[in-house]
Write an enzyme that holds these catalytic residues in place. Sequence first.
Site, short mmCIF file in Angstrom:
data_model
loop_
_atom_site.label_atom_id
_atom_site.label_comp_id
_atom_site.label_asym_id
_atom_site.label_seq_id
_atom_site.Cartn_x
_atom_site.Cartn_y
_atom_site.Cartn_z
N LYS A 13 2.48 -4.60 5.00
CA LYS A 13 3.62 -5.57 5.88
C LYS A 13 4.64 -5.05 6.65
O LYS A 13 4.75 -5.52 7.79
CB LYS A 13 4.62 -6.34 4.60
CG LYS A 13 4.06 -7.13 3.47
CD LYS A 13 4.73 -7.98 2.91
CE LYS A 13 6.10 -7.04 2.08
NZ LYS A 13 5.22 -6.24 1.06
N ARG A 88 12.07 -12.26 -2.09
CA ARG A 88 11.26 -11.89 -3.35
C ARG A 88 11.51 -12.57 -4.63
O ARG A 88 10.64 -12.25 -5.52
CB ARG A 88 11.59 -10.57 -3.48
CG ARG A 88 10.55 -9.32 -2.84
CD ARG A 88 11.22 -8.03 -2.97
NE ARG A 88 10.18 -6.97 -2.95
CZ ARG A 88 10.04 -6.10 -1.84
NH1 ARG A 88 10.84 -6.42 -0.81
NH2 ARG A 88 9.27 -5.30 -2.02
N ARG A 127 0.34 7.47 0.57
CA ARG A 127 1.73 7.02 1.28
C ARG A 127 2.87 8.38 0.38
O ARG A 127 3.53 8.59 1.39
CB ARG A 127 2.20 5.64 1.43
CG ARG A 127 3.22 5.45 2.50
CD ARG A 127 3.66 4.04 2.64
NE ARG A 127 4.33 3.31 1.56
CZ ARG A 127 4.79 2.21 1.54
NH1 ARG A 127 4.22 1.31 2.55
NH2 ARG A 127 5.42 1.70 0.46
N ARG A 133 8.07 9.17 -0.33
CA ARG A 133 8.96 8.06 -0.79
C ARG A 133 9.25 8.09 -2.48
O ARG A 133 8.06 8.26 -2.93
CB ARG A 133 8.64 6.81 -0.50
CG ARG A 133 9.00 6.24 0.83
CD ARG A 133 8.27 4.81 1.27
NE ARG A 133 8.61 3.66 0.14
CZ ARG A 133 8.55 2.38 0.50
NH1 ARG A 133 8.20 1.89 1.58
NH2 ARG A 133 8.64 1.54 -0.72
N ARG A 144 6.07 -1.75 -9.63
CA ARG A 144 6.45 -2.63 -8.58
C ARG A 144 5.32 -3.59 -8.62
O ARG A 144 5.80 -4.76 -7.87
CB ARG A 144 6.35 -1.63 -7.13
CG ARG A 144 7.65 -0.95 -6.93
CD ARG A 144 7.72 0.14 -6.12
NE ARG A 144 7.41 -0.38 -4.72
CZ ARG A 144 6.84 0.56 -4.10
NH1 ARG A 144 6.22 1.74 -4.35
NH2 ARG A 144 6.43 0.03 -2.78
P1 ADP Z 1 7.26 -2.44 -0.61
O1 ADP Z 1 6.58 -1.24 -0.33
O2 ADP Z 1 7.34 -2.71 -2.26
O3 ADP Z 1 7.10 -3.63 -0.12
P2 ADP Z 1 9.93 -2.28 0.32
O4 ADP Z 1 10.34 -1.29 1.27
O5 ADP Z 1 9.82 -3.89 1.07
O6 ADP Z 1 8.91 -2.11 -0.58
O7 ADP Z 1 11.22 -2.56 -0.68
C1 ADP Z 1 11.41 -1.06 -1.58
C2 ADP Z 1 12.31 -1.55 -2.73
O8 ADP Z 1 13.61 -2.03 -2.15
C3 ADP Z 1 11.92 -2.65 -3.58
O9 ADP Z 1 10.91 -1.95 -4.76
C4 ADP Z 1 13.11 -2.89 -4.15
O10 ADP Z 1 13.73 -2.03 -5.20
C5 ADP Z 1 14.15 -2.92 -3.07
N1 ADP Z 1 14.14 -4.51 -2.42
C6 ADP Z 1 13.51 -4.38 -1.25
N2 ADP Z 1 13.39 -5.85 -0.85
C7 ADP Z 1 14.17 -6.61 -1.92
C8 ADP Z 1 14.58 -7.85 -2.12
N3 ADP Z 1 14.45 -8.85 -1.52
N4 ADP Z 1 14.87 -8.08 -3.54
C9 ADP Z 1 15.27 -7.00 -4.32
N5 ADP Z 1 14.87 -5.79 -4.09
C10 ADP Z 1 14.41 -5.53 -2.91
#
Ligand code: ADP
Length: 190
Positions: A13, A88, A127, A133, A144
């Site tokens: 994404k 989400r 990654r 990360r 996740r």
């Molecule tokens: P991913 O690789 O899972 O798409 P993101 O970079 O979007 O990771 O998000 C990393 C972390 O930030 C998530 O695992 C969560 O802990 C938190 N997070 C991000 N966006 C949201 C959201 N909309 N609601 C709740 N937690 C979020």
Amino acid sequence: MRLILLGPPGAGKGTQAARVSAANGVPAISTGDIFRANIKNETALGRQVKEITASGGYVPDEITNAIVRDRLAEQDAAHGFLLDGYPRTTGQVEALDAMLAEAGHSLDAVVELTVDTDEVVQRLLARAQDQGRADDTEEVVRERMRIYAEETAPLAAVYRERGLLSQVDGMGTVEEVTGRLEAALARTTG
Ligand code: ADP
């Protein structure tokens, strides 16, 4: 253009959001990036969300919704945006609906990137090595994915019922996926 990009962790994404936003002149807004920047800069918000994100859990809706509300109020989002990683949860869907309604705006499209789960776990583990990360260890990746399936996958049906959902195959090269995304957007947003 007001767009949501849905898809499991590791679906690509972030990469696609950057490309699609550049091509369409709207900012890509990633709640994950906002949280990571705050953690890095050791802000009060960063301290609040550090442990939650490191364990793979979701940040509470009231925190996430407030951050998105502030970000969407910024000037560069006035004429459109691409949301990556938000909403989400169904609570976030409702909050976003309210923010848009207040501004007299509506969503143009929701695109779900679909991927093979096993392949995605491999991508995330790769990654982890590249970017270091904290939330890319195998255990956290699985957590996740589990939370995504439980909390976020159902959002596709919500947007499908509204006639907003397109599904795009997220497997293949970055360029292939961008091409499919642009084609889906041309179909849905004209
Ligand atoms: P991913 O690789 O899972 O798409 P993101 O970079 O979007 O990771 O998000 C990393 C972390 O930030 C998530 O695992 C969560 O802990 C938190 N997070 C991000 N966006 C949201 C959201 N909309 N609601 C709740 N937690 C979020």
